[in-house]
Design a protein around this motif. Structure first.
Motif, PDB file in Angstrom:
ATOM      1  N   LYS A   6       1.038   4.103  -2.958  1.00 12.47           N
ATOM      2  CA  LYS A   6       0.765   5.513  -2.655  1.00 12.47           C
ATOM      3  C   LYS A   6       1.929   6.404  -3.051  1.00 12.47           C
ATOM      4  O   LYS A   6       1.738   7.487  -3.611  1.00 12.47           O
ATOM      5  CB  LYS A   6       0.449   5.676  -1.173  1.00 12.47           C
ATOM      6  CG  LYS A   6       0.021   7.093  -0.794  1.00 12.47           C
ATOM      7  CD  LYS A   6      -0.349   7.185   0.671  1.00 12.47           C
ATOM      8  CE  LYS A   6      -0.793   8.601   1.039  1.00 12.47           C
ATOM      9  NZ  LYS A   6      -1.130   8.708   2.484  1.00 12.47           N
ATOM     10  N   ILE A  44      -6.002  -2.011  -4.888  1.00 10.16           N
ATOM     11  CA  ILE A  44      -6.123  -0.609  -4.516  1.00 10.16           C
ATOM     12  C   ILE A  44      -7.095   0.084  -5.464  1.00 10.16           C
ATOM     13  O   ILE A  44      -7.006  -0.071  -6.683  1.00 10.16           O
ATOM     14  CB  ILE A  44      -4.756   0.098  -4.554  1.00 10.16           C
ATOM     15  CG1 ILE A  44      -3.800  -0.574  -3.569  1.00 10.16           C
ATOM     16  CG2 ILE A  44      -4.900   1.583  -4.245  1.00 10.16           C
ATOM     17  CD1 ILE A  44      -2.380  -0.062  -3.649  1.00 10.16           C
ATOM     18  N   GLU A  59      -5.635   8.071   2.341  1.00 10.17           N
ATOM     19  CA  GLU A  59      -5.792   6.618   2.346  1.00 10.17           C
ATOM     20  C   GLU A  59      -6.955   6.205   3.252  1.00 10.17           C
ATOM     21  O   GLU A  59      -7.028   6.621   4.406  1.00 10.17           O
ATOM     22  CB  GLU A  59      -4.502   5.961   2.819  1.00 10.17           C
ATOM     23  CG  GLU A  59      -4.526   4.450   2.836  1.00 10.17           C
ATOM     24  CD  GLU A  59      -3.241   3.877   3.383  1.00 10.17           C
ATOM     25  OE1 GLU A  59      -3.292   2.791   3.999  1.00 10.17           O
ATOM     26  OE2 GLU A  59      -2.187   4.521   3.210  1.00 10.17           O
ATOM     27  N   GLN A  60      -7.867   5.379   2.726  1.00  9.45           N
ATOM     28  CA  GLN A  60      -8.988   4.862   3.488  1.00  9.45           C
ATOM     29  C   GLN A  60      -9.119   3.359   3.236  1.00  9.45           C
ATOM     30  O   GLN A  60      -8.495   2.818   2.332  1.00  9.45           O
ATOM     31  CB  GLN A  60     -10.299   5.566   3.084  1.00  9.45           C
ATOM     32  CG  GLN A  60     -10.333   7.051   3.340  1.00  9.45           C
ATOM     33  CD  GLN A  60     -11.664   7.675   2.944  1.00  9.45           C
ATOM     34  OE1 GLN A  60     -12.596   6.980   2.517  1.00  9.45           O
ATOM     35  NE2 GLN A  60     -11.761   8.989   3.074  1.00  9.45           N
ATOM     36  N   MET A  61      -9.943   2.708   4.055  1.00  9.19           N
ATOM     37  CA  MET A  61     -10.266   1.299   3.843  1.00  9.19           C
ATOM     38  C   MET A  61     -11.768   1.185   3.625  1.00  9.19           C
ATOM     39  O   MET A  61     -12.561   1.670   4.435  1.00  9.19           O
ATOM     40  CB  MET A  61      -9.848   0.452   5.043  1.00  9.19           C
ATOM     41  CG  MET A  61      -8.341   0.358   5.245  1.00  9.19           C
ATOM     42  SD  MET A  61      -7.466  -0.466   3.896  1.00  9.19           S
ATOM     43  CE  MET A  61      -8.081  -2.145   4.069  1.00  9.19           C
ATOM     44  N   GLN A  62     -12.174   0.573   2.513  1.00  3.50           N
ATOM     45  CA  GLN A  62     -13.586   0.375   2.198  1.00  3.50           C
ATOM     46  C   GLN A  62     -13.795  -1.069   1.754  1.00  3.50           C
ATOM     47  O   GLN A  62     -13.157  -1.524   0.804  1.00  3.50           O
ATOM     48  CB  GLN A  62     -14.042   1.341   1.098  1.00  3.50           C
ATOM     49  CG  GLN A  62     -13.949   2.813   1.484  1.00  3.50           C
ATOM     50  CD  GLN A  62     -14.376   3.733   0.360  1.00  3.50           C
ATOM     51  OE1 GLN A  62     -14.902   3.294  -0.664  1.00  3.50           O
ATOM     52  NE2 GLN A  62     -14.162   5.032   0.540  1.00  3.50           N
ATOM     53  N   ASP A  63     -14.700  -1.770   2.450  1.00  3.67           N
ATOM     54  CA  ASP A  63     -14.986  -3.180   2.142  1.00  3.67           C
ATOM     55  C   ASP A  63     -13.720  -4.028   2.142  1.00  3.67           C
ATOM     56  O   ASP A  63     -13.558  -4.953   1.334  1.00  3.67           O
ATOM     57  CB  ASP A  63     -15.690  -3.300   0.785  1.00  3.67           C
ATOM     58  CG  ASP A  63     -17.022  -2.556   0.756  1.00  3.67           C
ATOM     59  OD1 ASP A  63     -17.700  -2.523   1.799  1.00  3.67           O
ATOM     60  OD2 ASP A  63     -17.370  -2.002  -0.306  1.00  3.67           O
ATOM     61  N   GLY A  64     -12.792  -3.697   3.031  1.00  3.32           N
ATOM     62  CA  GLY A  64     -11.573  -4.478   3.154  1.00  3.32           C
ATOM     63  C   GLY A  64     -10.491  -4.141   2.144  1.00  3.32           C
ATOM     64  O   GLY A  64      -9.421  -4.748   2.163  1.00  3.32           O
ATOM     65  N   ASN A  65     -10.752  -3.194   1.256  1.00  2.00           N
ATOM     66  CA  ASN A  65      -9.773  -2.804   0.245  1.00  2.00           C
ATOM     67  C   ASN A  65      -9.272  -1.385   0.495  1.00  2.00           C
ATOM     68  O   ASN A  65     -10.051  -0.511   0.892  1.00  2.00           O
ATOM     69  CB  ASN A  65     -10.387  -2.856  -1.158  1.00  2.00           C
ATOM     70  CG  ASN A  65     -10.679  -4.264  -1.615  1.00  2.00           C
ATOM     71  OD1 ASN A  65      -9.915  -5.190  -1.367  1.00  2.00           O
ATOM     72  ND2 ASN A  65     -11.805  -4.444  -2.278  1.00  2.00           N
ATOM     73  N   PRO A  66      -7.973  -1.131   0.261  1.00  2.00           N
ATOM     74  CA  PRO A  66      -7.462   0.233   0.393  1.00  2.00           C
ATOM     75  C   PRO A  66      -7.986   1.124  -0.728  1.00  2.00           C
ATOM     76  O   PRO A  66      -8.051   0.703  -1.887  1.00  2.00           O
ATOM     77  CB  PRO A  66      -5.941   0.056   0.299  1.00  2.00           C
ATOM     78  CG  PRO A  66      -5.752  -1.218  -0.460  1.00  2.00           C
ATOM     79  CD  PRO A  66      -6.911  -2.100  -0.108  1.00  2.00           C
ATOM     80  N   ILE A  86       0.835  -1.200   0.000  1.00  2.00           N
ATOM     81  CA  ILE A  86       0.000   0.000   0.000  1.00  2.00           C
ATOM     82  C   ILE A  86       0.869   1.250   0.000  1.00  2.00           C
ATOM     83  O   ILE A  86       0.620   2.196  -0.760  1.00  2.00           O
ATOM     84  CB  ILE A  86      -0.945  -0.013   1.210  1.00  2.00           C
ATOM     85  CG1 ILE A  86      -1.888  -1.214   1.133  1.00  2.00           C
ATOM     86  CG2 ILE A  86      -1.750   1.286   1.281  1.00  2.00           C
ATOM     87  CD1 ILE A  86      -2.788  -1.365   2.330  1.00  2.00           C
ATOM     88  N   VAL A 143      -2.822  -7.110  -3.126  1.00  2.00           N
ATOM     89  CA  VAL A 143      -3.827  -6.154  -2.669  1.00  2.00           C
ATOM     90  C   VAL A 143      -4.493  -5.522  -3.888  1.00  2.00           C
ATOM     91  O   VAL A 143      -3.906  -5.467  -4.966  1.00  2.00           O
ATOM     92  CB  VAL A 143      -3.205  -5.049  -1.789  1.00  2.00           C
ATOM     93  CG1 VAL A 143      -2.604  -5.624  -0.528  1.00  2.00           C
ATOM     94  CG2 VAL A 143      -2.161  -4.250  -2.573  1.00  2.00           C
TER      95      VAL A 143
END
Length: 252
Positions: free
Chosen positions: A111, A177, A129-136, A107, A175
């Motif tokens: 970035k 992103i 940077e955020q986390m949504q539904d387990g994804n960055p 990650i 991952v």
């Protein structure tokens, strides 16, 4: 006097290529560096080979002659620009340190790459940077975001693809992103849902299939999910990437 122009990943590699073409040894030539090599961003963007001009002399050159024309010297190479050094690994480092490279935070790597690309584009903006539904999710904030989004999100999707390539090059676990700007992803999802409803109504009324414009996998999934429980129509995808599209047809 015979001379050739040659290229290579390094100045030395370009010189060796020229020597082979001239069928000469190092003490028989003089050379000039026309272009220094550049590794670009993480070896993906802006990569450029070295270019040299090598001149075959009538008589072998002595060490003093060679010193005069070696600008820059192979033994003392000109350092890479600071930006390229900061964001890329040399071939030797990549080969010798696979274990260390595998531990790189995917990650953080993605970035850093994104911020460098945006800065190169002259867009000095914030990446949150955020986390949504387990994804960055990288939220791009600032002005001039239309340039980043592009027509129907094509530029944003391309940039997202590159970020994921860089982030996962040495990651232990892959991952995914997601890039977003001005809440584009949610707006696009709503627009696709409305499009699906309109086209489904048309198909139900006319009993004629409708083929939508080519979409990426995520957008096709929105259409399929929206119409999955529709009583009168069904959907499927056809074609190959990047021209794969959703077809809405009457249920049999």
């Amino acid at each position: 006097m015979k001379k050739v122009t040659a290229t290579g990943k390094t100045v030395e590699a370009a010189i060796q290529s020229a020597l082979q073409q001239l069928q000469a040894t190092r003490d028989m030539v003089k050379y000039h560096v026309l272009e220094e090599p550049s590794r670009g961003f993480f070896g993906l963007i802006g990569v450029r080979n070295a270019k040299v001009e090598v001149i075959l002399q009538d008589e072998p050159a002595n060490n003093e002659d060679m010193a005069v024309v070696r600008e820059p010297s192979v033994s003392e190479p000109v350092p890479e620009p600071e930006l390229a050094t900061a964001v890329s690994l040399s071939e030797e480092e990549t080969e010798e340190l696979p274990i260390r490279a595998a531990k790189v935070d995917a990650i953080r790597q993605g970035k850093a790459f994104l911020e460098e690309v945006l800065a190169t584009m002259g867009l000095y903006i914030e990446v949150e940077e955020q986390m949504q539904d387990g994804n960055p999710v990288f939220i791009i904030k600032g002005s001039g975001l239309g340039l980043i989004i592009g027509r129907r999100g094509q530029t944003l999707d391309s940039l997202q693809y590159l970020v994921n390539v860089v982030a996962n090059r040495h990651a232990d676990k892959r991952v995914r992103i997601v890039l977003d700007a001005e809440n584009y992803r949610e707006k696009r999802k709503e627009a696709l849902g409305q499009l699906a409803d309109r086209m489904a109504s048309q198909v139900a009324r006319t009993h004629k299939p409708v083929r939508l414009e080519p979409m990426n996998p995520a957008e096709r999934k929105v259409i399929h999910s929206r119409l999955q429980k529709h009583p009168k129509v069904e959907t499927f995808s056809e074609g190959t990437e990047p021209y794969r599209r959703v077809v809405i047809t009457i249920k049999k």
